[in-house]
Structure formats: C-alpha cells, structure tokens
Design an enzyme around this catalytic site. Structure first.
Site, PDB file in Angstrom:
ATOM      1  N   SER A   1       0.842  -1.198   0.000  1.00  0.00           N
ATOM      2  CA  SER A   1       0.000   0.000   0.000  1.00  0.00           C
ATOM      3  C   SER A   1       0.883   1.256   0.000  1.00  0.00           C
ATOM      4  CB  SER A   1      -0.936  -0.055   1.213  1.00  0.00           C
ATOM      5  OG  SER A   1      -1.919   0.943   1.155  1.00  0.00           O
TER       6      SER A   1
ATOM      7  N   HIS B   1      -2.335  -1.349  -4.345  1.00  0.00           N
ATOM      8  CA  HIS B   1      -3.792  -1.398  -4.505  1.00  0.00           C
ATOM      9  C   HIS B   1      -4.345   0.017  -4.441  1.00  0.00           C
ATOM     10  CE1 HIS B   1      -4.536  -1.904   0.159  1.00  0.00           C
ATOM     11  NE2 HIS B   1      -3.895  -0.796  -0.141  1.00  0.00           N
TER      12      HIS B   1
END
Length: 211
Positions: free
Chosen positions: A106, A131
């Site tokens: 992330s 993501h």
C-alpha cells in the site's frame, strides 16, 4: 498493563562507542541515524510519519548533499500520513535511497517507488503490494458522497504518483491497482517500483596501494 511503547523501547539494543570525550551510549536507531539511515517500519500513521519527516529534515540540515538511506518494512496505512513522508522526500535536497526489507504494501510501496532513480532496491524475499485506497464513512447521505469523492480524488492522485515513478502508463497503473496486486522483488523491478534486487551489500573499492 505495561505501555507497549515502553516495553518496545526496553527491547531496543544500546550500543556504546568511544569518543574523544569518553564512552557514549546510543539506542541502535539513533546510532544508525548518525549513518543517515531511517527506518519506516510498521503501519504508516501520523506519529510514525512525524518522526520520519523530522529525521529527513534533520539529515538535510546536517548535510544537504549526502544521500539518505530509507529502509522500508511496512504494511501501509493512512494515505495522508504516507503523503507527508512522500512530499518531504521530494522536497529535501539530499537524494533518498530506498530499500524494501520484508514488505512494502500500500503506502509502503509508494514510498519505496519514491526513492531517487537508480537508488531504489529490494531484498530477494521482499514482498510488495499495490492497490487502490480504501475507506469508510458514516453520516448524512451528502457527507458520504463528499467522502466518496475525496477517496476518488486520492485514488487519481496516487495513480499519478505511481505513473511518475514507475514509467508505466496511467491505464496500466489503474488496472494494476484495481485489486490487491502482490509482487515479488523481481516483479516489482520489472514493474518499475524498484531499480534493482540486491542480495549482498556492494563491496567498498580497495584503497590504492602506496607507491
């Protein structure tokens, strides 16, 4: 119940070195900071972000031309906290070399990619995950719509940052970040998140022999 932070600090090793004023003891992280090494470890949140930003600014003031090494092992966290670190990395004058040890997921992957070009590395067994941002909000319908729009704005901005640092097209980034995308170190290199996978520290060049 003991404070977990206090417990953690009690486990941090101390190192002793000789100076011209005698012995001096440091915790291991302060000693490594003297070598211009910063750790981004654990969830990215405001307190951790503040400490990393402060260290970056301190090292810039100490020497605005000498590189800084950032070791990353993070599952990600709060987007705005990560962007505070990212913006500071871009703002300061010293080049920031990044190295993934363990994982960079992330926001951790964004910080890994944000290092100076040709100075972004991963160890062989590191795992990288990218993501799109996620979030939740409760409240009035209008407020929920506003927060949903803000998440979409953040998604667009994060995609643009990945495009800048990976060399991928916006469409490729958008497709990759649509769901959790897990990458090996080699896959992260091929995707442009890092420049090199390293398994050993580069050897120092031998000193020239005296004639």
């Amino acid at each position: 119940m003991r404070d977990p932070v206090e417990t953690y600090m009690n486990l941090v090793p101390m190192v002793v070195e000789q100076t011209n004023r005698g012995e001096r003891a440091y915790d291991i992280f302060s000693r490594l900071l003297k070598e211009r090494i910063i750790f981004v470890t654990g969830p990215v949140e405001d307190n951790m972000s503040m400490l990393v930003v402060a260290q970056l600014l301190f090292l810039e003031a100490d020497n605005p031309k000498k590189e800084i090494s950032m070791y990353i092992n993070s599952p990600g966290g709060v987007v705005t906290s990560g962007l505070a670190i990212y913006d500071t990395m871009q703002f300061i004058r010293p080049p920031v070399a990044t190295l993934c040890t363990g994982q960079a997921a992330s926001m951790g992957s964004l910080l890994l990619a944000a290092g100076e070009k040709d100075m972004r590395h991963a160890l062989p067994n590191a795992r990288i995950m990218v993501h799109q941002p996620s979030g939740g909000f409760q409240g009035q319908a209008t407020d929920i719509m506003l927060h949903a729009q803000e998440i979409l704005n953040l998604k667009k901005r994060l995609n643009e940052i990945y495009v800048k640092h990976t060399g991928q097209t916006y469409k490729a980034i958008e497709d990759a970040l649509e769901r959790d995308k897990f990458l090996t170190a080699d896959m992260a290199r091929d995707f442009g998140l890092v420049d090199k996978v390293i398994d050993k520290r580069a050897e120092e060049p031998a000193a020239p022999k005296a004639s």
